[in-house]
Design a protein around this motif. Structure first.
Motif, PDB file in Angstrom:
ATOM      1  N   THR A  10       0.795  -1.222   0.000  1.00  0.00           N
ATOM      2  CA  THR A  10       0.000   0.000   0.000  1.00  0.00           C
ATOM      3  C   THR A  10       0.832   1.279   0.000  1.00  0.00           C
ATOM      4  OG1 THR A  10      -0.118  -0.069   2.414  1.00  0.00           O
ATOM      5  CG2 THR A  10      -1.912  -1.109   1.199  1.00  0.00           C
ATOM      6  N   ASN A  11       2.054   1.230   0.497  1.00  0.00           N
ATOM      7  CA  ASN A  11       2.838   2.436   0.655  1.00  0.00           C
ATOM      8  C   ASN A  11       4.137   2.321  -0.139  1.00  0.00           C
ATOM      9  OD1 ASN A  11       4.102   4.734   1.525  1.00  0.00           O
ATOM     10  ND2 ASN A  11       3.846   4.317   3.709  1.00  0.00           N
ATOM     11  N   LEU A  12       4.314   3.150  -1.167  1.00  0.00           N
ATOM     12  CA  LEU A  12       5.510   3.083  -2.003  1.00  0.00           C
ATOM     13  C   LEU A  12       6.748   3.568  -1.269  1.00  0.00           C
ATOM     14  CD1 LEU A  12       4.133   4.215  -5.474  1.00  0.00           C
ATOM     15  CD2 LEU A  12       4.714   1.930  -4.703  1.00  0.00           C
ATOM     16  N   ASN A  13       6.582   4.519  -0.365  1.00  0.00           N
ATOM     17  CA  ASN A  13       7.738   4.966   0.417  1.00  0.00           C
ATOM     18  C   ASN A  13       8.274   3.834   1.293  1.00  0.00           C
ATOM     19  OD1 ASN A  13       7.672   7.547  -0.644  1.00  0.00           O
ATOM     20  ND2 ASN A  13       6.306   8.309   0.964  1.00  0.00           N
ATOM     21  N   MET A  14       7.392   3.047   1.851  1.00  0.00           N
ATOM     22  CA  MET A  14       7.829   1.895   2.648  1.00  0.00           C
ATOM     23  C   MET A  14       8.513   0.859   1.769  1.00  0.00           C
ATOM     24  SD  MET A  14       7.421   2.070   5.882  1.00  0.00           S
ATOM     25  CE  MET A  14       7.545   0.362   6.343  1.00  0.00           C
ATOM     26  N   ALA A  15       8.027   0.687   0.537  1.00  0.00           N
ATOM     27  CA  ALA A  15       8.653  -0.265  -0.376  1.00  0.00           C
ATOM     28  C   ALA A  15      10.076   0.177  -0.710  1.00  0.00           C
ATOM     29  CB  ALA A  15       7.820  -0.399  -1.652  1.00  0.00           C
ATOM     30  N   GLU A  16      10.259   1.474  -0.948  1.00  0.00           N
ATOM     31  CA  GLU A  16      11.597   1.988  -1.229  1.00  0.00           C
ATOM     32  C   GLU A  16      12.513   1.820  -0.015  1.00  0.00           C
ATOM     33  OE1 GLU A  16      13.835   6.137  -2.439  1.00  0.00           O
ATOM     34  OE2 GLU A  16      11.650   6.028  -2.525  1.00  0.00           O
ATOM     35  N   LYS A  17      12.014   2.123   1.161  1.00  0.00           N
ATOM     36  CA  LYS A  17      12.810   1.981   2.381  1.00  0.00           C
ATOM     37  C   LYS A  17      13.191   0.514   2.610  1.00  0.00           C
ATOM     38  CE  LYS A  17      12.591   2.622   7.345  1.00  0.00           C
ATOM     39  NZ  LYS A  17      11.769   2.905   8.500  1.00  0.00           N
ATOM     40  N   PHE A  18      12.247  -0.371   2.386  1.00  0.00           N
ATOM     41  CA  PHE A  18      12.502  -1.802   2.557  1.00  0.00           C
ATOM     42  C   PHE A  18      13.565  -2.282   1.580  1.00  0.00           C
ATOM     43  CE2 PHE A  18      11.550  -6.295   1.807  1.00  0.00           C
ATOM     44  CZ  PHE A  18      11.522  -6.765   3.102  1.00  0.00           C
ATOM     45  N   ALA A  19      13.466  -1.871   0.330  1.00  0.00           N
ATOM     46  CA  ALA A  19      14.441  -2.288  -0.681  1.00  0.00           C
ATOM     47  C   ALA A  19      15.828  -1.757  -0.355  1.00  0.00           C
ATOM     48  CB  ALA A  19      13.998  -1.804  -2.063  1.00  0.00           C
ATOM     49  N   ARG A  20      15.903  -0.537   0.136  1.00  0.00           N
ATOM     50  CA  ARG A  20      17.200   0.038   0.488  1.00  0.00           C
ATOM     51  C   ARG A  20      17.820  -0.672   1.695  1.00  0.00           C
ATOM     52  NH1 ARG A  20      18.602   5.270  -1.202  1.00  0.00           N
ATOM     53  NH2 ARG A  20      17.155   6.141  -2.710  1.00  0.00           N
ATOM     54  N   GLU A  21      17.026  -0.962   2.708  1.00  0.00           N
ATOM     55  CA  GLU A  21      17.559  -1.560   3.933  1.00  0.00           C
ATOM     56  C   GLU A  21      17.883  -3.041   3.782  1.00  0.00           C
ATOM     57  OE1 GLU A  21      14.776  -0.762   7.034  1.00  0.00           O
ATOM     58  OE2 GLU A  21      15.340   1.366   7.160  1.00  0.00           O
ATOM     59  N   LYS A  22      17.006  -3.777   3.141  1.00  0.00           N
ATOM     60  CA  LYS A  22      17.183  -5.230   3.080  1.00  0.00           C
ATOM     61  C   LYS A  22      18.056  -5.683   1.905  1.00  0.00           C
ATOM     62  CE  LYS A  22      14.374  -6.282   6.478  1.00  0.00           C
ATOM     63  NZ  LYS A  22      14.734  -6.983   7.667  1.00  0.00           N
ATOM     64  N   TYR A  23      17.926  -5.022   0.776  1.00  0.00           N
ATOM     65  CA  TYR A  23      18.600  -5.495  -0.428  1.00  0.00           C
ATOM     66  C   TYR A  23      19.665  -4.525  -0.942  1.00  0.00           C
ATOM     67  CZ  TYR A  23      14.827  -8.818  -0.291  1.00  0.00           C
ATOM     68  OH  TYR A  23      13.955  -9.785   0.108  1.00  0.00           O
ATOM     69  N   PHE A  24      19.938  -3.468  -0.184  1.00  0.00           N
ATOM     70  CA  PHE A  24      20.977  -2.479  -0.510  1.00  0.00           C
ATOM     71  C   PHE A  24      20.809  -1.902  -1.913  1.00  0.00           C
ATOM     72  CE2 PHE A  24      23.045  -5.640   2.350  1.00  0.00           C
ATOM     73  CZ  PHE A  24      23.032  -4.856   3.479  1.00  0.00           C
ATOM     74  N   MET A  25      19.578  -1.652  -2.301  1.00  0.00           N
ATOM     75  CA  MET A  25      19.309  -1.034  -3.601  1.00  0.00           C
ATOM     76  C   MET A  25      19.544   0.465  -3.484  1.00  0.00           C
ATOM     77  SD  MET A  25      15.999  -3.008  -4.993  1.00  0.00           S
ATOM     78  CE  MET A  25      16.086  -4.702  -5.475  1.00  0.00           C
TER      79      MET A  25
END
Length: 98
Positions: A67-82
């Motif tokens: 539901t939240n694209l900002n959370m998706a970006e944060k998750f990708a940066r933290e977990k997968y170092f994107m």
């Protein structure tokens, strides 16, 4: 003392005593096995509770990410170092104190 000797001469008492010893120590489901089974069951119950909590956490993360694209970006940066094209990522790993 005489009653105790008579008790040990009684064949029914001896048969019952032998039966209890057989059940307690020599049977397939003796006391040691029961203790091991109970310990294993408790361990598996704890693992079940842990995985149920993890599943609930993953489900909440999934709904937030959906539901939240900002959370998706944060998750990708933290977990997968994107990262974005114009960014550099520095990963800092802290050593544990021994």
């Amino acid at each position: 003392m005489h009653r105790l000797i008579d008790l040990f001469r009684n064949k029914y008492f001896l048969a019952t005593l032998a039966f209890f010893f057989w059940i307690m120590f020599f049977d397939k489901n003796d006391m040691m096995s029961q203790y091991e089974y109970r310990t294993e069951a408790n361990k598996l119950q704890n693992e079940k509770e842990y995985y149920e909590k993890e599943t609930a956490q993953v489900k909440t993360d999934l709904t937030e990410l959906s539901t939240n694209l900002n959370m998706a970006e944060k998750f990708a940066r933290e977990k997968y170092f994107m990262k974005k094209d114009n960014e550099d990522v520095f990963v800092i790993i802290r050593e544990e104190k021994k």
